[in-house]
Design a protein around this motif. Sequence first.
Motif, PDB file in Angstrom:
ATOM      1  N   GLN A 109       0.835  -1.201   0.000  1.00 38.85           N
ATOM      2  CA  GLN A 109       0.000   0.000   0.000  1.00 38.85           C
ATOM      3  C   GLN A 109       0.869   1.251   0.000  1.00 38.85           C
ATOM      4  N   ARG A 110       1.943   1.180   0.777  1.00 39.94           N
ATOM      5  CA  ARG A 110       2.864   2.319   0.823  1.00 39.94           C
ATOM      6  C   ARG A 110       3.471   2.579  -0.547  1.00 39.94           C
ATOM      7  N   LYS A 111       3.915   1.514  -1.184  1.00 36.75           N
ATOM      8  CA  LYS A 111       4.519   1.637  -2.515  1.00 36.75           C
ATOM      9  C   LYS A 111       3.507   2.222  -3.501  1.00 36.75           C
ATOM     10  N   LEU A 112       2.263   1.807  -3.322  1.00 37.50           N
ATOM     11  CA  LEU A 112       1.194   2.301  -4.193  1.00 37.50           C
ATOM     12  C   LEU A 112       0.983   3.800  -3.959  1.00 37.50           C
ATOM     13  N   SER A 113       0.943   4.179  -2.686  1.00 38.08           N
ATOM     14  CA  SER A 113       0.752   5.596  -2.362  1.00 38.08           C
ATOM     15  C   SER A 113       1.881   6.448  -2.907  1.00 38.08           C
ATOM     16  N   ASP A 114       3.057   5.849  -3.036  1.00 39.73           N
ATOM     17  CA  ASP A 114       4.212   6.600  -3.532  1.00 39.73           C
ATOM     18  C   ASP A 114       4.038   7.060  -4.974  1.00 39.73           C
ATOM     19  N   LEU A 115       3.052   6.501  -5.675  1.00 39.29           N
ATOM     20  CA  LEU A 115       2.868   6.885  -7.075  1.00 39.29           C
ATOM     21  C   LEU A 115       2.332   8.301  -7.212  1.00 39.29           C
ATOM     22  N   ILE A 116       1.539   8.745  -6.213  1.00 35.16           N
ATOM     23  CA  ILE A 116       1.048  10.126  -6.307  1.00 35.16           C
ATOM     24  C   ILE A 116       1.946  11.027  -5.474  1.00 35.16           C
ATOM     25  N   SER A 117       1.918  12.311  -5.791  1.00 32.55           N
ATOM     26  CA  SER A 117       2.784  13.272  -5.125  1.00 32.55           C
ATOM     27  C   SER A 117       2.539  13.289  -3.627  1.00 32.55           C
ATOM     28  N   ALA A 118       3.608  13.464  -2.861  1.00 32.49           N
ATOM     29  CA  ALA A 118       3.469  13.561  -1.411  1.00 32.49           C
ATOM     30  C   ALA A 118       2.700  14.823  -1.025  1.00 32.49           C
ATOM     31  N   ASN A 119       2.539  15.720  -1.974  1.00 31.67           N
ATOM     32  CA  ASN A 119       1.807  16.951  -1.681  1.00 31.67           C
ATOM     33  C   ASN A 119       0.357  16.910  -2.159  1.00 31.67           C
ATOM     34  N   SER A 120      -0.102  15.744  -2.641  1.00 29.67           N
ATOM     35  CA  SER A 120      -1.470  15.665  -3.177  1.00 29.67           C
ATOM     36  C   SER A 120      -2.496  16.120  -2.161  1.00 29.67           C
ATOM     37  N   GLY A 121      -2.274  15.742  -0.907  1.00 30.82           N
ATOM     38  CA  GLY A 121      -3.212  16.115   0.145  1.00 30.82           C
ATOM     39  C   GLY A 121      -3.405  17.616   0.208  1.00 30.82           C
ATOM     40  N   TYR A 122      -2.279  18.341   0.053  1.00 32.50           N
ATOM     41  CA  TYR A 122      -2.365  19.797   0.146  1.00 32.50           C
ATOM     42  C   TYR A 122      -3.082  20.387  -1.068  1.00 32.50           C
ATOM     43  N   GLU A 123      -3.002  19.677  -2.204  1.00 32.85           N
ATOM     44  CA  GLU A 123      -3.749  20.146  -3.380  1.00 32.85           C
ATOM     45  C   GLU A 123      -5.242  20.106  -3.083  1.00 32.85           C
ATOM     46  N   ILE A 124      -5.663  18.991  -2.448  1.00 31.36           N
ATOM     47  CA  ILE A 124      -7.078  18.862  -2.095  1.00 31.36           C
ATOM     48  C   ILE A 124      -7.456  19.914  -1.053  1.00 31.36           C
ATOM     49  N   GLN A 125      -6.575  20.100  -0.074  1.00 32.83           N
ATOM     50  CA  GLN A 125      -6.821  21.103   0.960  1.00 32.83           C
ATOM     51  C   GLN A 125      -7.039  22.477   0.338  1.00 32.83           C
ATOM     52  N   GLN A 126      -6.151  22.844  -0.596  1.00 31.43           N
ATOM     53  CA  GLN A 126      -6.244  24.144  -1.237  1.00 31.43           C
ATOM     54  C   GLN A 126      -7.557  24.276  -2.001  1.00 31.43           C
ATOM     55  N   MET A 127      -7.949  23.177  -2.658  1.00 32.48           N
ATOM     56  CA  MET A 127      -9.195  23.170  -3.412  1.00 32.48           C
ATOM     57  C   MET A 127     -10.386  23.435  -2.498  1.00 32.48           C
ATOM     58  N   MET A 128     -10.351  22.816  -1.314  1.00 28.12           N
ATOM     59  CA  MET A 128     -11.449  22.983  -0.362  1.00 28.12           C
ATOM     60  C   MET A 128     -11.478  24.406   0.178  1.00 28.12           C
ATOM     61  N   ILE A 129     -10.296  24.987   0.437  1.00 28.86           N
ATOM     62  CA  ILE A 129     -10.246  26.356   0.944  1.00 28.86           C
ATOM     63  C   ILE A 129     -10.808  27.306  -0.102  1.00 28.86           C
ATOM     64  N   ASP A 130     -10.425  27.071  -1.354  1.00 26.67           N
ATOM     65  CA  ASP A 130     -10.894  27.943  -2.429  1.00 26.67           C
ATOM     66  C   ASP A 130     -12.396  27.825  -2.649  1.00 26.67           C
ATOM     67  N   ASP A 131     -12.930  26.625  -2.482  1.00 28.56           N
ATOM     68  CA  ASP A 131     -14.346  26.420  -2.780  1.00 28.56           C
ATOM     69  C   ASP A 131     -14.980  25.472  -1.752  1.00 28.56           C
ATOM     70  N   PRO A 132     -15.388  26.023  -0.594  1.00 24.32           N
ATOM     71  CA  PRO A 132     -15.926  25.165   0.476  1.00 24.32           C
ATOM     72  C   PRO A 132     -17.199  24.429   0.058  1.00 24.32           C
ATOM     73  N   SER A 133     -17.838  24.855  -1.038  1.00 23.53           N
ATOM     74  CA  SER A 133     -19.100  24.195  -1.431  1.00 23.53           C
ATOM     75  C   SER A 133     -18.843  22.769  -1.925  1.00 23.53           C
ATOM     76  N   LEU A 134     -17.583  22.418  -2.160  1.00 23.88           N
ATOM     77  CA  LEU A 134     -17.268  21.081  -2.649  1.00 23.88           C
ATOM     78  C   LEU A 134     -17.401  20.031  -1.552  1.00 23.88           C
ATOM     79  N   VAL A 135     -17.470  20.519  -0.315  1.00 23.54           N
ATOM     80  CA  VAL A 135     -17.525  19.587   0.808  1.00 23.54           C
ATOM     81  C   VAL A 135     -18.785  18.736   0.725  1.00 23.54           C
ATOM     82  N   GLY A 136     -18.613  17.446   0.959  1.00 22.56           N
ATOM     83  CA  GLY A 136     -19.769  16.563   0.958  1.00 22.56           C
ATOM     84  C   GLY A 136     -20.048  15.951  -0.392  1.00 22.56           C
ATOM     85  N   LYS A 137     -19.442  16.544  -1.438  1.00 22.24           N
ATOM     86  CA  LYS A 137     -19.654  15.987  -2.772  1.00 22.24           C
ATOM     87  C   LYS A 137     -18.495  15.067  -3.126  1.00 22.24           C
ATOM     88  N   GLU A 138     -18.784  14.153  -4.022  1.00 18.86           N
ATOM     89  CA  GLU A 138     -17.697  13.332  -4.550  1.00 18.86           C
ATOM     90  C   GLU A 138     -17.065  14.118  -5.685  1.00 18.86           C
TER      91      GLU A 138
END
Lengths: 429, 349
Positions: A109-138
């Motif tokens: 699983q770790r090796k699999l996670s290594d395929l995406i950027s270690a900063n991907s989480g922050y990309e999502i975080q930034q997206m949520m900050i920019d547009d809080p209406s995305l919360v709750g949606k897929e």
Amino acid sequence: MKQHKTNTELIAKSLKRRHRKQTRLKYYGLFSVLLGISFLLILLGSITLNGYTAFQQTVIKVNVKIDENHIFGDDGKVSQDVMYATNWDGLAKKAFRKVFPEVTDRFQQRKLSDLISANSGYEIQQMMIDDPSLVGKEIEIWVNASDDVDQFIKGRLNVEVPEDQRRINDMQLSWIQTLKEKNIIKKTFNTGFFTSADSREPESSGILGAILGSAMAMVVTMFLALPFAVMAAIYLEYFAKPGKLTDFIEVNINNLAAVPSIVFGLLGLAVFLNFFQLPRSAPLVGGMVLALMTLPTIIIASRAAIRAVPPSIRDAALGLGASKMQAAVDHVLPLASPGILTGTIIGMAQALGETAPLIMIGMVVFLVDIPTGFTDTATALPVQIYIWSDSAERAFYERSSLAIMFLVLFLIGMNLLAVLLRKKFEKKW
Amino acid sequence: MKKIVALLPVIFLSTTFLSTGVFARDQIKVVGSSTVYPFATIVAEKFGKGTKFKTPAIESTGSGGGMKLFCAGVGLQHPDVTNASRRMKAKEFKLCNSNGVTATEFVVGNDGLAFSNNKNARKFEISIMHIAAALAEKLPRGGGLEENWLKTWKDVDAFVAGNATGQPLIGLPNTPIRVLVPPPTSGTRDAMGSLFMKNGHKKLGTYADVGKKGAKKLREDGAAIEVGENDNLIIEKLAADEQLFGVFGYSFFDQNRDKVQASIVDGVALNFENIASYKYPGARPLFTYVKREHLGVVPGIKEFFREFISTKALSMDGYLYPAGLVPLSDADFKTETGKLKDFPAVTIK
């Protein structure tokens, strides 16, 4: 009579040899020029070949759903504390791993996670900050692939060597193959490169911070160097009495222009940082040091430009009752300004490409935040290239090449501007 | 109008100089070792993106350079943290003290000095005796000290076999000694001086002859080639020349396994396990020092260290592991996290 004839004969005889000599000289010259051009082409070509791939960035599609409690505080508003407390990184990795539900082993699983950027989480975080209406949606989000995957997709990673010697193992290769088949991995234009500052993850690093740092330093350099240099030039040309002292100053200005740039950095460290206690790593100090460095260049250019204005203009002004200062500022200076500007731009272009003095005053610094003021910690474009070329991650190699392309582009632009200004405003007497 | 323009630089300069020393700072400034730099920058970025604090700015100055800046004094124009790939020296501790600086010392992990060459060249299995003999400034011969006369690895092999009792010839090739070494300001060079050179001389039985100071000195006849703090350059050079060797930290080796290989030193291969257990003779701890006087003055320092000295960053599952940082043992890690409570001052004699 006979003697005369032999002379003509002699000349006629030597003529062929002399022509040959001339042709040879011509070809020597041509050869030198071609050699110079070919080196330039090789340099530019290799940089372009190494760097053009950095225009693109590999991204992977991830579907995430953010629960409401992940982002809202007790008061129902977007809460900074909750925002920061959320494990965005884990969220991104978990979402990505859903593509491969069959991988359950922790190590895999770790090796699999290594395929995406270690900063991907922050990309999502930034997206949520920019547009809080995305919360709750897929939501569907294309996150950066990790630098190793990116390099592999771009064909810059040698996978022929045994498995334990490469950054991507066989398992990961098969996963990437699956991603390709599912069409959720692609290359897009690398916008991040132009909108962010440095990062430890090559895939989220950019040159904006460095460009702003350079720009701020250049503004300071311009405001300091230009007025001082013009004033010095006017004084030396019009007011200074010819004598030993003036000669001494002149010799020293010429010497200063030839002093290695690192010396100005040492001077800046001793005077601006240690004595005046100005902040370290600030574009203000960087600009001041670069101003010192470019000052002699601009003074020399300005003096030449002022000297090129015919004395008759100054004499006419003086003859009509203008003061020395009026003659200099109102008549000579405007006519000399194209030359002065050209000199300034060339001096500034020199300063823009300079790294050595900036090392001494601490502008060689890892910086994720984009600088906003003259006393903020900042870095500069050539320094950013230097830092990237020193990083272990292979993907920084192409990024530093792309940054070099931009630096060269800026330099060409500035020099072109100098040429155009000269062409446009130059007066023939 | 023109007057104002002419006065601009004067105004500019005077305001700048009059407002000296009062620049408030809400960004942590870190200096120091280029070996710790890649790890510290990762922590800094995570810290900056995951908290309300600014991302710390990190300068790679080398361990020695960092100490000089760090110990220069208390005040916002001085850095808050310095990294080192060796312990703070007594001399540096004194400098710090005389400037009113006290520091808390953290060990962040372990590193191993790689003695590497090109992947396609022959893999060396040598001992620290060979490395010391190959690179020593002077070696004993006929009762006196002489400038190092060994030219090839074969010479080194013969010299070591002749000096160390019970050491057979190991069949090193007849190729010239050429080793890229870090500059004297680097902590990696310090570590190399004590781990490879000093210990090598001791094992070789030449320590008494060369003396305490001479043991760490490298030859200056071109066999030991000093390169800047740019480890990538070393890798590039090794990749281009099969006779070259290079000395650098483990993380760089780890990132470039497809280009270079690490020699087996004293029968121990360079890998995570052998560094963590200190079986590898080039294993060394990495340090970071925080200025206690700046705690609470520059916001976020304590929080930054809580991010740095955490299982999230430092453990086997931590995010610094893939970058090549070898984790501390559980007991050592506990000692370090214990310091996070009150940031005790370190004393170095």
